[in-house]
Design a protein around this motif. Sequence first.
Motif, PDB file in Angstrom:
ATOM      1  N   LEU A  44     -16.092   0.078   2.330  1.00 57.14           N
ATOM      2  CA  LEU A  44     -14.862   0.567   1.722  1.00 57.14           C
ATOM      3  C   LEU A  44     -15.050   2.023   1.316  1.00 57.14           C
ATOM      4  N   GLN A  45     -13.978   2.760   1.346  1.00 59.08           N
ATOM      5  CA  GLN A  45     -13.945   4.140   0.874  1.00 59.08           C
ATOM      6  C   GLN A  45     -12.694   4.322   0.044  1.00 59.08           C
ATOM      7  N   GLY A  46     -12.837   4.948  -1.106  1.00 58.13           N
ATOM      8  CA  GLY A  46     -11.684   5.171  -1.969  1.00 58.13           C
ATOM      9  C   GLY A  46     -11.606   6.606  -2.445  1.00 58.13           C
ATOM     10  N   ILE A  47     -10.392   7.075  -2.668  1.00 60.29           N
ATOM     11  CA  ILE A  47     -10.151   8.400  -3.246  1.00 60.29           C
ATOM     12  C   ILE A  47      -9.261   8.211  -4.470  1.00 60.29           C
ATOM     13  N   VAL A  48      -9.687   8.768  -5.600  1.00 60.48           N
ATOM     14  CA  VAL A  48      -8.917   8.632  -6.838  1.00 60.48           C
ATOM     15  C   VAL A  48      -8.551  10.003  -7.384  1.00 60.48           C
ATOM     16  N   ASP A  49      -7.495  10.038  -8.199  1.00 59.56           N
ATOM     17  CA  ASP A  49      -7.124  11.289  -8.861  1.00 59.56           C
ATOM     18  C   ASP A  49      -7.893  11.430 -10.166  1.00 59.56           C
ATOM     19  N   PHE A 108      -6.058   5.249  -7.640  1.00 59.77           N
ATOM     20  CA  PHE A 108      -6.264   5.382  -6.207  1.00 59.77           C
ATOM     21  C   PHE A 108      -5.091   6.093  -5.542  1.00 59.77           C
ATOM     22  N   ILE A 109      -5.421   7.071  -4.707  1.00 56.44           N
ATOM     23  CA  ILE A 109      -4.404   7.752  -3.909  1.00 56.44           C
ATOM     24  C   ILE A 109      -4.631   7.493  -2.416  1.00 56.44           C
ATOM     25  N   ASP A 110      -5.766   6.895  -2.072  1.00 52.71           N
ATOM     26  CA  ASP A 110      -6.025   6.515  -0.688  1.00 52.71           C
ATOM     27  C   ASP A 110      -7.233   5.582  -0.655  1.00 52.71           C
ATOM     28  N   VAL A 154      -8.707  20.805  -6.616  1.00 52.65           N
ATOM     29  CA  VAL A 154      -9.301  19.504  -6.283  1.00 52.65           C
ATOM     30  C   VAL A 154      -8.170  18.474  -6.182  1.00 52.65           C
ATOM     31  N   ILE A 155      -8.148  17.733  -5.094  1.00 52.84           N
ATOM     32  CA  ILE A 155      -7.084  16.748  -4.894  1.00 52.84           C
ATOM     33  C   ILE A 155      -7.545  15.339  -5.223  1.00 52.84           C
ATOM     34  N   GLY A 156      -8.877  15.092  -5.157  1.00 48.71           N
ATOM     35  CA  GLY A 156      -9.350  13.746  -5.437  1.00 48.71           C
ATOM     36  C   GLY A 156     -10.861  13.653  -5.444  1.00 48.71           C
ATOM     37  N   ALA A 157     -11.351  12.555  -5.974  1.00 48.56           N
ATOM     38  CA  ALA A 157     -12.781  12.230  -5.964  1.00 48.56           C
ATOM     39  C   ALA A 157     -12.989  11.067  -5.012  1.00 48.56           C
ATOM     40  N   ILE A 158     -13.940  11.213  -4.094  1.00 50.93           N
ATOM     41  CA  ILE A 158     -14.126  10.224  -3.033  1.00 50.93           C
ATOM     42  C   ILE A 158     -15.492   9.555  -3.155  1.00 50.93           C
ATOM     43  N   ASP A 159     -15.531   8.288  -2.859  1.00 52.71           N
ATOM     44  CA  ASP A 159     -16.797   7.560  -2.829  1.00 52.71           C
ATOM     45  C   ASP A 159     -16.641   6.353  -1.919  1.00 52.71           C
ATOM     46  N   GLY A 160     -17.766   5.795  -1.545  1.00 55.89           N
ATOM     47  CA  GLY A 160     -17.750   4.622  -0.690  1.00 55.89           C
ATOM     48  C   GLY A 160     -18.764   3.604  -1.154  1.00 55.89           C
ATOM     49  N   SER A 161     -18.635   2.407  -0.647  1.00 59.77           N
ATOM     50  CA  SER A 161     -19.560   1.345  -1.021  1.00 59.77           C
ATOM     51  C   SER A 161     -19.520   0.258   0.038  1.00 59.77           C
ATOM     52  N   HIS A 162     -20.445  -0.681  -0.093  1.00 59.82           N
ATOM     53  CA  HIS A 162     -20.465  -1.851   0.784  1.00 59.82           C
ATOM     54  C   HIS A 162     -20.023  -3.071  -0.012  1.00 59.82           C
ATOM     55  N   ILE A 163     -19.188  -3.887   0.587  1.00 64.74           N
ATOM     56  CA  ILE A 163     -18.840  -5.186   0.022  1.00 64.74           C
ATOM     57  C   ILE A 163     -19.741  -6.206   0.698  1.00 64.74           C
ATOM     58  N   LYS A 195       0.816  -1.214   0.000  1.00 61.93           N
ATOM     59  CA  LYS A 195       0.000   0.000   0.000  1.00 61.93           C
ATOM     60  C   LYS A 195       0.850   1.264   0.000  1.00 61.93           C
ATOM     61  N   LYS A 196       1.838   1.341   0.891  1.00 60.38           N
ATOM     62  CA  LYS A 196       2.621   2.564   0.997  1.00 60.38           C
ATOM     63  C   LYS A 196       3.485   2.813  -0.231  1.00 60.38           C
ATOM     64  N   THR A 197       3.736   1.756  -0.993  1.00 64.30           N
ATOM     65  CA  THR A 197       4.544   1.891  -2.206  1.00 64.30           C
ATOM     66  C   THR A 197       3.696   2.303  -3.402  1.00 64.30           C
ATOM     67  N   LEU A 198       2.494   1.731  -3.506  1.00 60.76           N
ATOM     68  CA  LEU A 198       1.675   1.916  -4.704  1.00 60.76           C
ATOM     69  C   LEU A 198       0.564   2.942  -4.548  1.00 60.76           C
ATOM     70  N   VAL A 199       0.079   3.118  -3.319  1.00 55.33           N
ATOM     71  CA  VAL A 199      -1.023   4.051  -3.085  1.00 55.33           C
ATOM     72  C   VAL A 199      -0.500   5.162  -2.189  1.00 55.33           C
ATOM     73  N   LYS A 200      -0.253   6.338  -2.791  1.00 58.55           N
ATOM     74  CA  LYS A 200       0.386   7.431  -2.068  1.00 58.55           C
ATOM     75  C   LYS A 200      -0.454   8.697  -2.165  1.00 58.55           C
ATOM     76  N   TRP A 201      -0.530   9.416  -1.050  1.00 64.93           N
ATOM     77  CA  TRP A 201      -1.166  10.724  -1.069  1.00 64.93           C
ATOM     78  C   TRP A 201      -0.216  11.695  -1.772  1.00 64.93           C
ATOM     79  N   PRO A 202      -0.700  12.402  -2.796  1.00 73.24           N
ATOM     80  CA  PRO A 202       0.187  13.231  -3.617  1.00 73.24           C
ATOM     81  C   PRO A 202       0.727  14.449  -2.876  1.00 73.24           C
ATOM     82  N   THR A 203       1.977  14.748  -3.143  1.00 70.17           N
ATOM     83  CA  THR A 203       2.617  15.948  -2.606  1.00 70.17           C
ATOM     84  C   THR A 203       3.423  16.610  -3.721  1.00 70.17           C
ATOM     85  N   GLY A 204       3.827  17.835  -3.489  1.00 73.16           N
ATOM     86  CA  GLY A 204       4.714  18.530  -4.411  1.00 73.16           C
ATOM     87  C   GLY A 204       4.197  18.597  -5.829  1.00 73.16           C
ATOM     88  N   GLU A 205       5.042  18.190  -6.779  1.00 70.36           N
ATOM     89  CA  GLU A 205       4.699  18.274  -8.195  1.00 70.36           C
ATOM     90  C   GLU A 205       3.516  17.367  -8.538  1.00 70.36           C
TER      91      GLU A 205
END
Length: 203
Positions: free
Chosen positions: A181-186, A191-193, A148-157, A120-130
């Motif tokens: 589950l809750q996801g944030i995408v760019d 996915f960024i979180d 805008v930093i991301g689009a957020i949504d949630g769902s039930h599994i 997770k920490k390698t592939l899903v990162k909250w964006p910073t800087g550039e």
Amino acid sequence: MLRLTSLLGIRYLEQRSYHVAKSKDWYNYILPKYEDCRFKKIIRMNSINFQKLVSLLITHPIFQNNSNHSQAPVELQLAIFLRRIGSKEDIFGLCSRFGIAEGTVYLYCKRVMIAIFSLKKTLVKWPTGEAKQNIHEGFKNIGEMEDVIGAIDGSHIVLANAPLKQPETYWNRKKRYSIQLQGIVDYRGMFIDYEIGWPGSVH
């Protein structure tokens, strides 16, 4: 994610008394001959990205045995996991398709989830800087919205069965057992979180 693995860990509290006919012929001889579009339809990932993911997972300690009995190939374990979460095929169908026992399906899924979670920490990162600025620009180009930093949504599994421990906490407002589950995408849909695993009754 760890809550998912804990659910799998208590499944043996329920007695099983059935047998399923199984064969590995489909996995060994049919799946490798599929063209990429059919492979993606079945596994929910194209063959190139599938192999890339295998290469990221294969060194995880959970796939290494200390005994003389080697594990099944990571490719097989990942394929079963992807089919399990990416289709409505029931557990009996998976057993027959891949030629394994029901308990093995759960074991492979648990291993793959743990290995993927470790990335997770390698592939899903909250964006910073550039990267953060590029995402602002990307959303602005799409909808002319600033900062805008991301689009957020949630769902039930939805869970196929009620968990054996504290099932009432997984009963959601739609009258099904689930985890959330809750996801944030760019702006590219990357996915960024994410957060996953809270019981369905949690608001």
